[in-house]
Scaffold this motif. Structure first.
Motif, PDB file in Angstrom:
ATOM      1  N   ASN A   1       0.813  -1.221   0.000  1.00  0.00           N
ATOM      2  CA  ASN A   1       0.000   0.000   0.000  1.00  0.00           C
ATOM      3  C   ASN A   1       0.847   1.272   0.000  1.00  0.00           C
ATOM      4  OD1 ASN A   1       0.992   0.049   2.600  1.00  0.00           O
ATOM      5  ND2 ASN A   1      -0.998  -0.096   3.613  1.00  0.00           N
ATOM      6  N   GLY A   2       2.175   1.119  -0.088  1.00  0.00           N
ATOM      7  CA  GLY A   2       3.060   2.276  -0.109  1.00  0.00           C
ATOM      8  C   GLY A   2       3.572   2.684   1.248  1.00  0.00           C
ATOM      9  N   GLY A   3       3.144   1.983   2.297  1.00  0.00           N
ATOM     10  CA  GLY A   3       3.681   2.225   3.627  1.00  0.00           C
ATOM     11  C   GLY A   3       5.046   1.566   3.769  1.00  0.00           C
ATOM     12  N   ILE A   4       5.696   1.814   4.893  1.00  0.00           N
ATOM     13  CA  ILE A   4       7.030   1.238   5.106  1.00  0.00           C
ATOM     14  C   ILE A   4       7.145   0.582   6.480  1.00  0.00           C
ATOM     15  CG2 ILE A   4       8.137   2.913   3.575  1.00  0.00           C
ATOM     16  CD1 ILE A   4       9.256   4.263   6.186  1.00  0.00           C
ATOM     17  N   VAL A   5       8.044  -0.367   6.558  1.00  0.00           N
ATOM     18  CA  VAL A   5       8.472  -0.939   7.832  1.00  0.00           C
ATOM     19  C   VAL A   5       9.908  -0.492   8.035  1.00  0.00           C
ATOM     20  CG1 VAL A   5       8.937  -3.045   9.120  1.00  0.00           C
ATOM     21  CG2 VAL A   5       6.925  -2.913   7.629  1.00  0.00           C
ATOM     22  N   ASN A   6      10.182   0.110   9.167  1.00  0.00           N
ATOM     23  CA  ASN A   6      11.522   0.644   9.407  1.00  0.00           C
ATOM     24  C   ASN A   6      11.814   0.668  10.899  1.00  0.00           C
ATOM     25  OD1 ASN A   6      13.933   1.786   8.257  1.00  0.00           O
ATOM     26  ND2 ASN A   6      13.324   3.760   9.086  1.00  0.00           N
TER      27      ASN A   6
ATOM     28  N   ALA B   1       7.942  -5.334  -0.840  1.00  0.00           N
ATOM     29  CA  ALA B   1       7.487  -6.643  -0.361  1.00  0.00           C
ATOM     30  C   ALA B   1       5.995  -6.828  -0.581  1.00  0.00           C
ATOM     31  CB  ALA B   1       7.810  -6.790   1.128  1.00  0.00           C
ATOM     32  N   ARG B   2       5.613  -8.041  -0.894  1.00  0.00           N
ATOM     33  CA  ARG B   2       4.192  -8.363  -1.102  1.00  0.00           C
ATOM     34  C   ARG B   2       3.519  -8.600   0.247  1.00  0.00           C
ATOM     35  NH1 ARG B   2       3.804 -12.708  -5.902  1.00  0.00           N
ATOM     36  NH2 ARG B   2       1.657 -11.962  -5.929  1.00  0.00           N
ATOM     37  N   LEU B   3       3.411  -7.534   0.993  1.00  0.00           N
ATOM     38  CA  LEU B   3       2.768  -7.549   2.306  1.00  0.00           C
ATOM     39  C   LEU B   3       1.770  -6.397   2.365  1.00  0.00           C
ATOM     40  CD1 LEU B   3       5.977  -7.967   4.515  1.00  0.00           C
ATOM     41  CD2 LEU B   3       4.310  -9.753   4.003  1.00  0.00           C
ATOM     42  N   TYR B   4       0.688  -6.590   3.122  1.00  0.00           N
ATOM     43  CA  TYR B   4      -0.316  -5.541   3.239  1.00  0.00           C
ATOM     44  C   TYR B   4      -0.731  -5.416   4.707  1.00  0.00           C
ATOM     45  CZ  TYR B   4      -3.723  -2.309   1.270  1.00  0.00           C
ATOM     46  OH  TYR B   4      -4.410  -1.169   0.926  1.00  0.00           O
ATOM     47  N   PRO B   5       0.149  -4.838   5.526  1.00  0.00           N
ATOM     48  CA  PRO B   5      -0.181  -4.721   6.956  1.00  0.00           C
ATOM     49  C   PRO B   5      -1.267  -3.685   7.195  1.00  0.00           C
ATOM     50  CG  PRO B   5       1.852  -3.563   6.463  1.00  0.00           C
ATOM     51  CD  PRO B   5       1.481  -4.296   5.210  1.00  0.00           C
ATOM     52  N   LEU B   6      -2.074  -3.932   8.197  1.00  0.00           N
ATOM     53  CA  LEU B   6      -3.135  -3.007   8.569  1.00  0.00           C
ATOM     54  C   LEU B   6      -2.863  -2.342   9.910  1.00  0.00           C
ATOM     55  CD1 LEU B   6      -6.229  -5.152   7.528  1.00  0.00           C
ATOM     56  CD2 LEU B   6      -5.120  -3.323   6.218  1.00  0.00           C
ATOM     57  N   ASN B   7      -1.946  -2.913  10.682  1.00  0.00           N
ATOM     58  CA  ASN B   7      -1.606  -2.336  11.977  1.00  0.00           C
ATOM     59  C   ASN B   7      -0.183  -2.725  12.353  1.00  0.00           C
ATOM     60  OD1 ASN B   7      -1.754  -5.031  13.145  1.00  0.00           O
ATOM     61  ND2 ASN B   7      -3.991  -4.779  13.032  1.00  0.00           N
ATOM     62  N   GLN B   8       0.239  -2.337  13.546  1.00  0.00           N
ATOM     63  CA  GLN B   8       1.633  -2.524  13.951  1.00  0.00           C
ATOM     64  C   GLN B   8       2.041  -3.982  14.119  1.00  0.00           C
ATOM     65  OE1 GLN B   8       3.920  -0.143  14.017  1.00  0.00           O
ATOM     66  NE2 GLN B   8       2.356   1.301  13.370  1.00  0.00           N
ATOM     67  N   SER B   9       1.110  -4.839  14.415  1.00  0.00           N
ATOM     68  CA  SER B   9       1.464  -6.245  14.650  1.00  0.00           C
ATOM     69  C   SER B   9       1.237  -7.118  13.425  1.00  0.00           C
ATOM     70  CB  SER B   9       0.653  -6.802  15.823  1.00  0.00           C
ATOM     71  OG  SER B   9      -0.732  -6.710  15.556  1.00  0.00           O
TER      72      SER B   9
ATOM     73  N   CYS C   1      11.322  -2.491  15.130  1.00  0.00           N
ATOM     74  CA  CYS C   1      10.779  -1.819  13.951  1.00  0.00           C
ATOM     75  C   CYS C   1       9.293  -1.533  14.133  1.00  0.00           C
ATOM     76  CB  CYS C   1      11.007  -2.668  12.703  1.00  0.00           C
ATOM     77  SG  CYS C   1      10.399  -4.360  12.847  1.00  0.00           S
ATOM     78  N   ASP C   2       8.777  -0.616  13.299  1.00  0.00           N
ATOM     79  CA  ASP C   2       7.352  -0.341  13.300  1.00  0.00           C
ATOM     80  C   ASP C   2       6.883  -0.060  11.873  1.00  0.00           C
ATOM     81  OD1 ASP C   2       8.119   2.322  12.810  1.00  0.00           O
ATOM     82  OD2 ASP C   2       7.861   2.925  14.900  1.00  0.00           O
ATOM     83  N   TYR C   3       5.570   0.060  11.722  1.00  0.00           N
ATOM     84  CA  TYR C   3       4.951   0.259  10.412  1.00  0.00           C
ATOM     85  C   TYR C   3       4.429   1.684  10.289  1.00  0.00           C
ATOM     86  CZ  TYR C   3       1.008   0.207   7.108  1.00  0.00           C
ATOM     87  OH  TYR C   3       0.120   0.519   6.111  1.00  0.00           O
ATOM     88  N   THR C   4       4.805   2.352   9.203  1.00  0.00           N
ATOM     89  CA  THR C   4       4.322   3.707   8.929  1.00  0.00           C
ATOM     90  C   THR C   4       3.349   3.659   7.759  1.00  0.00           C
ATOM     91  OG1 THR C   4       6.407   4.696   9.690  1.00  0.00           O
ATOM     92  CG2 THR C   4       4.977   6.054   8.303  1.00  0.00           C
ATOM     93  N   PRO C   5       2.074   3.991   7.962  1.00  0.00           N
ATOM     94  CA  PRO C   5       1.074   3.960   6.887  1.00  0.00           C
ATOM     95  C   PRO C   5       1.412   4.953   5.772  1.00  0.00           C
ATOM     96  CG  PRO C   5       0.028   4.036   9.045  1.00  0.00           C
ATOM     97  CD  PRO C   5       1.475   4.331   9.266  1.00  0.00           C
ATOM     98  N   PRO C   6       0.903   4.705   4.562  1.00  0.00           N
ATOM     99  CA  PRO C   6       1.284   5.526   3.405  1.00  0.00           C
ATOM    100  C   PRO C   6       0.843   6.982   3.465  1.00  0.00           C
ATOM    101  CG  PRO C   6      -0.501   4.002   2.845  1.00  0.00           C
ATOM    102  CD  PRO C   6       0.009   3.596   4.181  1.00  0.00           C
ATOM    103  N   HIS C   7      -0.251   7.287   4.181  1.00  0.00           N
ATOM    104  CA  HIS C   7      -0.736   8.671   4.160  1.00  0.00           C
ATOM    105  C   HIS C   7       0.170   9.627   4.927  1.00  0.00           C
ATOM    106  CE1 HIS C   7      -2.785   6.746   7.648  1.00  0.00           C
ATOM    107  NE2 HIS C   7      -2.594   7.902   8.228  1.00  0.00           N
TER     108      HIS C   7
END
Length: 309
Positions: free
Chosen positions: A210-215, A243-251, A277-283
């Motif tokens: 979705n354009g978000g990142i894990v960092n 990556a072919r991943l589509y996370p919706l939340n931090q876990s 690490c954590d997930y940053t949504p695309p917006h």
């Protein structure tokens, strides 16, 4: 004892300038070269097994001196194995197919080695004279971009220390040695300094569908603060981290998320949470600087389709 594939992979990573993707592809190419298979299916099975070993090594590091990203390893393995499948369909002759896979692996390594330079060439134009730039963590791609910008422009950089492993100090050392005025701050001071900076740029362990990142942990907080203060938040990352991943939340993504640099003794009723690490949504992301070009977050899914078609 780690299997040969893992030892070979870790050996490539001993080079401080070696990207995880390059080490993965070199290792998988080596598997093909050593494989005594007589059918395409046997090669694919050998690569699947090797990929599983590499992913396991990233999830449970064998060598604590080497920092691994399970998302980066998974993304590159998926991409290479997808190409293997396409190659099987394209070439009927087994020997020709095997030779093509080896050549493709070598070409991928050569291309990956130039990815950082292309990103620096594209991204450094966003850094202008007199700017103050904030970055979080230690990214060789971001460092390269800032060093490229410093060849023609004068600006300063604020670097978060990057607890718990203090990775930011490595970035600060490289930048300051290059003559760039650099300030190291505690992670909790991001909000205090954000109103003084002109832009934020970070790297990524993985760029998801979705354009978000894990960092590195704290990136999400940094992005939210930048968003609240209307500061552009840029990401610099190679396309092999898509990556072919589509996370919706931090876990909702695979990661080895507990850092071992925590107190050894705690109160019976106290636990220590130390994710890496954590997930940053695309917006929250303004643009991504990649070797495929400067992309909006929404364009990442299109590029993933092209990579895996």
């Amino acid at each position: 004892m780690a299997p040969q594939v893992v030892n070979e992979f870790l050996g490539y990573l001993k080079d401080p300038d070696s990207a995880i993707a390059v080490a993965v592809i070199k290792t998988l190419t080596g598997v093909i070269q050593r494989c005594n298979a007589s059918t395409m299916m046997e090669i694919e099975n050998a690569l699947q097994e090797a990929a599983a070993q590499l992913k396991a090594a990233a999830d449970t590091p064998v060598d604590k001196s080497i920092t691994l990203s399970s998302i980066s390893v998974t993304a590159v393995c998926q991409l290479f194995l997808r190409y293997v499948t396409r190659c099987f369909l394209e070439f009927a002759d087994f020997d020709q197919c095997k030779a093509q896979l080896i050549d493709r692996g070598k070409m991928f390594v050569a291309t990956s080695l130039t990815s950082r330079k292309r990103i620096a060439d594209l991204g450094h134009n966003f850094v202008r004279d007199g700017m103050q730039v904030l970055t979080h963590g230690a990214s060789r791609v971001v460092t390269g971009l800032l060093l490229q910008a410093a060849k023609t422009k004068h600006f300063s950089v604020v670097v978060t220390e990057g607890r718990p492993n203090n990775a930011g100090y490595k970035t600060a050392e490289v930048l300051s040695k290059a003559g760039i005025p650099t300030t190291v701050i505690v992670d909790a001071a991001m909000g205090y300094y954000m109103e003084k900076v002109d832009m934020v740029i970070v790297g990524a362990e993985g760029v998801v569908e979705n354009g978000g990142i894990v960092n590195k942990i704290g990136t999400f907080s940094c992005a939210m603060i930048a968003h609240a203060m209307k500061k552009p938040f840029y990401v610099a990352a190679e396309s092999f981290k898509f990556a072919r991943l589509y996370p919706l939340n931090q876990s909702d993504f695979p990661h080895n998320c507990t850092d071992e640099n925590v107190p050894s003794e705690t109160h019976p009723n106290m636990t220590v949470g130390s994710p890496t690490c954590d997930y940053t949504p695309p917006h929250y992301i303004s643009l991504l600087f990649t070797d495929l070009g400067v992309l909006t977050p929404s364009a990442v899914s299109d590029e993933l389709i092209k990579l895996y078609q």
